[in-house]
Motif scaffolding. Sequence first.
Motif, PDB file in Angstrom:
ATOM      1  N   ALA A   5       1.333   1.208  -3.737  1.00 28.60           N
ATOM      2  CA  ALA A   5       0.468   0.085  -3.334  1.00 28.60           C
ATOM      3  C   ALA A   5      -0.232  -0.554  -4.534  1.00 28.60           C
ATOM      4  CB  ALA A   5      -0.556   0.584  -2.327  1.00 28.60           C
ATOM      5  N   LEU A   6      -0.596   0.287  -5.492  1.00 29.11           N
ATOM      6  CA  LEU A   6      -1.315  -0.231  -6.659  1.00 29.11           C
ATOM      7  C   LEU A   6      -0.434  -1.204  -7.448  1.00 29.11           C
ATOM      8  CD1 LEU A   6      -4.157   0.412  -7.561  1.00 29.11           C
ATOM      9  CD2 LEU A   6      -3.216   2.018  -9.208  1.00 29.11           C
ATOM     10  N   GLY A   9      -0.121  -4.366  -5.457  1.00 28.41           N
ATOM     11  CA  GLY A   9      -1.359  -5.147  -5.534  1.00 28.41           C
ATOM     12  C   GLY A   9      -1.468  -5.889  -6.848  1.00 28.41           C
ATOM     13  N   GLU A  12       1.147  -8.660  -6.929  1.00 29.10           N
ATOM     14  CA  GLU A  12       0.753  -9.751  -6.021  1.00 29.10           C
ATOM     15  C   GLU A  12      -0.374 -10.592  -6.633  1.00 29.10           C
ATOM     16  OE1 GLU A  12      -0.093  -8.784  -1.771  1.00 29.10           O
ATOM     17  OE2 GLU A  12      -1.872  -9.987  -2.153  1.00 29.10           O
ATOM     18  N   SER A  13      -1.351  -9.914  -7.234  1.00 26.05           N
ATOM     19  CA  SER A  13      -2.459 -10.646  -7.863  1.00 26.05           C
ATOM     20  C   SER A  13      -1.937 -11.569  -8.964  1.00 26.05           C
ATOM     21  CB  SER A  13      -3.470  -9.674  -8.470  1.00 26.05           C
ATOM     22  OG  SER A  13      -4.050  -8.909  -7.473  1.00 26.05           O
ATOM     23  N   HIS A  54      -2.728 -18.648   0.636  1.00 26.69           N
ATOM     24  CA  HIS A  54      -3.244 -18.532  -0.730  1.00 26.69           C
ATOM     25  C   HIS A  54      -2.184 -18.067  -1.725  1.00 26.69           C
ATOM     26  CE1 HIS A  54      -3.893 -14.522   1.107  1.00 26.69           C
ATOM     27  NE2 HIS A  54      -3.471 -14.104  -0.057  1.00 26.69           N
ATOM     28  N   GLU A  62       8.911  -6.818   7.170  1.00 24.55           N
ATOM     29  CA  GLU A  62       8.551  -7.138   8.552  1.00 24.55           C
ATOM     30  C   GLU A  62       9.639  -8.014   9.154  1.00 24.55           C
ATOM     31  OE1 GLU A  62       4.976  -9.383   8.465  1.00 24.55           O
ATOM     32  OE2 GLU A  62       3.848  -7.860   7.387  1.00 24.55           O
TER      33      GLU A  62
ATOM     34  N   ARG B  51     -12.624  -5.707  -9.676  1.00 23.58           N
ATOM     35  CA  ARG B  51     -11.694  -6.714 -10.221  1.00 23.58           C
ATOM     36  C   ARG B  51     -10.368  -6.682  -9.464  1.00 23.58           C
ATOM     37  NH1 ARG B  51     -11.322 -10.161 -14.313  1.00 23.58           N
ATOM     38  NH2 ARG B  51     -13.365  -9.681 -15.132  1.00 23.58           N
ATOM     39  N   PHE B  52      -9.909  -5.469  -9.140  1.00 27.83           N
ATOM     40  CA  PHE B  52      -8.655  -5.338  -8.388  1.00 27.83           C
ATOM     41  C   PHE B  52      -8.800  -5.994  -7.011  1.00 27.83           C
ATOM     42  CE2 PHE B  52      -5.828  -3.062  -5.481  1.00 27.83           C
ATOM     43  CZ  PHE B  52      -4.630  -3.138  -6.153  1.00 27.83           C
ATOM     44  N   GLY B  55      -8.741  -9.689  -7.279  1.00 28.86           N
ATOM     45  CA  GLY B  55      -7.361 -10.138  -7.508  1.00 28.86           C
ATOM     46  C   GLY B  55      -6.605 -10.230  -6.191  1.00 28.86           C
ATOM     47  N   LEU B  56      -6.769  -9.224  -5.355  1.00 31.84           N
ATOM     48  CA  LEU B  56      -6.084  -9.220  -4.053  1.00 31.84           C
ATOM     49  C   LEU B  56      -6.612 -10.323  -3.139  1.00 31.84           C
ATOM     50  CD1 LEU B  56      -5.760  -5.499  -2.952  1.00 31.84           C
ATOM     51  CD2 LEU B  56      -3.942  -7.049  -3.584  1.00 31.84           C
ATOM     52  N   ALA B  57      -7.879 -10.666  -3.317  1.00 31.51           N
ATOM     53  CA  ALA B  57      -8.484 -11.690  -2.452  1.00 31.51           C
ATOM     54  C   ALA B  57      -7.856 -13.057  -2.710  1.00 31.51           C
ATOM     55  CB  ALA B  57      -9.982 -11.755  -2.686  1.00 31.51           C
ATOM     56  N   ARG B 229      -0.866  -7.477   9.560  1.00 30.84           N
ATOM     57  CA  ARG B 229      -0.376  -7.340   8.195  1.00 30.84           C
ATOM     58  C   ARG B 229      -1.382  -6.530   7.354  1.00 30.84           C
ATOM     59  NH1 ARG B 229       2.118 -12.857   6.097  1.00 30.84           N
ATOM     60  NH2 ARG B 229       3.965 -12.327   7.269  1.00 30.84           N
ATOM     61  N   GLN B 231      -2.973  -3.668   5.048  1.00 27.78           N
ATOM     62  CA  GLN B 231      -2.478  -2.879   3.922  1.00 27.78           C
ATOM     63  C   GLN B 231      -3.614  -2.079   3.312  1.00 27.78           C
ATOM     64  OE1 GLN B 231      -0.269  -6.439   2.236  1.00 27.78           O
ATOM     65  NE2 GLN B 231       0.759  -4.773   1.184  1.00 27.78           N
ATOM     66  N   VAL B 232      -3.264  -0.942   2.736  1.00 31.38           N
ATOM     67  CA  VAL B 232      -4.257  -0.079   2.079  1.00 31.38           C
ATOM     68  C   VAL B 232      -3.840   0.114   0.627  1.00 31.38           C
ATOM     69  CG1 VAL B 232      -5.433   2.142   2.129  1.00 31.38           C
ATOM     70  CG2 VAL B 232      -4.564   1.156   4.248  1.00 31.38           C
ATOM     71  N   TYR B 233      -4.768  -0.026  -0.277  1.00 30.61           N
ATOM     72  CA  TYR B 233      -4.507   0.188  -1.702  1.00 30.61           C
ATOM     73  C   TYR B 233      -5.456   1.288  -2.187  1.00 30.61           C
ATOM     74  CZ  TYR B 233      -2.369  -4.403  -1.207  1.00 30.61           C
ATOM     75  OH  TYR B 233      -1.607  -5.463  -0.789  1.00 30.61           O
ATOM     76  N   ASN B 234      -4.890   2.432  -2.510  1.00 28.16           N
ATOM     77  CA  ASN B 234      -5.722   3.530  -3.021  1.00 28.16           C
ATOM     78  C   ASN B 234      -6.000   3.332  -4.497  1.00 28.16           C
ATOM     79  OD1 ASN B 234      -6.150   5.317  -0.781  1.00 28.16           O
ATOM     80  ND2 ASN B 234      -3.943   5.685  -0.817  1.00 28.16           N
ATOM     81  N   LEU B 235      -7.245   3.519  -4.879  1.00 25.40           N
ATOM     82  CA  LEU B 235      -7.622   3.397  -6.285  1.00 25.40           C
ATOM     83  C   LEU B 235      -8.225   4.728  -6.738  1.00 25.40           C
ATOM     84  CD1 LEU B 235      -9.362  -0.103  -6.076  1.00 25.40           C
ATOM     85  CD2 LEU B 235      -7.023   0.370  -6.736  1.00 25.40           C
ATOM     86  N   ARG B 244      -6.966  -4.383   3.496  1.00 21.06           N
ATOM     87  CA  ARG B 244      -6.864  -5.830   3.693  1.00 21.06           C
ATOM     88  C   ARG B 244      -6.176  -6.106   5.025  1.00 21.06           C
ATOM     89  NH1 ARG B 244      -3.483  -9.390  -0.453  1.00 21.06           N
ATOM     90  NH2 ARG B 244      -1.815  -8.179   0.511  1.00 21.06           N
TER      91      ARG B 244
END
Lengths: 205, 248
Positions: A5-6, A9, A12-13, A54, A62, B51-52, B55-57, B229, B231-235, B244
């Motif tokens: 996922a990291l 992410g 994607e960013s 966005h 999916e 920050r991460f 970025g995802l936002a 949709r 999603q989970v992002y582990n940090l 999200r």
Amino acid sequence: MTPPALLLGALESLLNRLLARDPHALAQLQALGGGVVLRLTELDWELGVYPVAHGVVLGPAERGARAQVELQTKAVFALLRDPRAGRAVPGMHVAGDAEYLQRFVEVFQGLEADLAGLLEPWLGEQAAPAAAGLRRVQGFLRRGLSGLEASGAEFLAEESRDLVPAAELEDWMREVEELDLDVERFEARLRRVERRAGHGGEPVA
Amino acid sequence: MAQDKTTHFGYEDVRWEDKARRVEQVFDSVAGRYDLMNDLMSMGVHRVWKRFAIGLAAVRPEDAVLDLAAGTGDLALAMAGRLGPRGRMTLADYNGNMLALGRDRMLNAGHSDATFVQGDAEALPFADDSFDLVTMAFGLRNVRDKDAALASIYRVLRPGGRLLVLEFSKPRNPLLARAYDAYSFSVLPRLGQAVADDADSYRYLAESIRRHPDQDTLQGMFELAGFERTQVYNLTGGIVAVHRGYKL
């Protein structure tokens, strides 16, 4: 399996920051809708790329994706080296709506990587020179990689003779094909001889 | 009966109507040293987590953004910088002292057009379909009724809008989980005592993190509230996670 996922992410960013700097590309993506599923076969990774307001969302595959692309690792490297290589890349298999996929890919191919803009929040006024430096390094690495590939292929084919040069391989393939045809003709002639001999017919010319 | 309803405040069970007051006391107590303590407790890593999440936002210049539990405005400051003239930034927090700190920082950074609202995430004082993006960093843990908060957020999001929740979660590796436990219950209260002269609030922090739903449970709660949709992002090994979800 979905990639970590990291990693998703971060990727994607980055994509969304590039798209945010290109409103035309973003509008094109939104108009396309749908989505594309990518499968990296050797890593057993599968991810969906879906246009949203966005930018894009990278996540699990999916329903609603309009095209699927399977990529072997060699195809990924080939595309990284030359993003415009298209469907001619070995190790890539495409399914679904090919025209949609073509337009989807063109949006990303048209994205200008504004490195200076991406670095600006961290480096301020130093972003432009740093971006220029990065581009030089990128060019150097790309040229180096191509040179290494060409030299390596030449050494293996010409010097060490571990690999056959492409021209020789083509000649050999052509000869094998001719041989194959000759064998087929010979077999056909033998069958004709056997048939006529069995029926006591006229001699073969 | 309503007066018998209880909830948890860290490891303690408290009356439903008392939790908000107790949480408010915690944040009243730590507000002045909040940013310093965040840096010390996380060794600065909270900035990377934020920050991460930003970025995802993927904030767009024209977005209407609501930062819930905005606190001292870390997220709001970064997001406001990405908004254009048509964008709109709203900061909301249950605690007036924290919101005042956030307001001062926003004004000092030149974001005088931001809106500041003291309010409860469980009953957001905004019209339906008002925002493109709602963020909440390290706030959901302190909300009494998380399902009500998620439903309220869903209501104020526009179709296509997204919610990002950055919150402490459950470490995925058992060894890391043990080290993290030792750090949370031994080091954090002492650090809180030394720097903010308040060990109890930081003991509450550690306890409230343990009582917070884990990654999968919170993702299920997102879906129950209507988000799609997800999603989970582990940090940092799951110590913190970004959830999200989209209102489609």
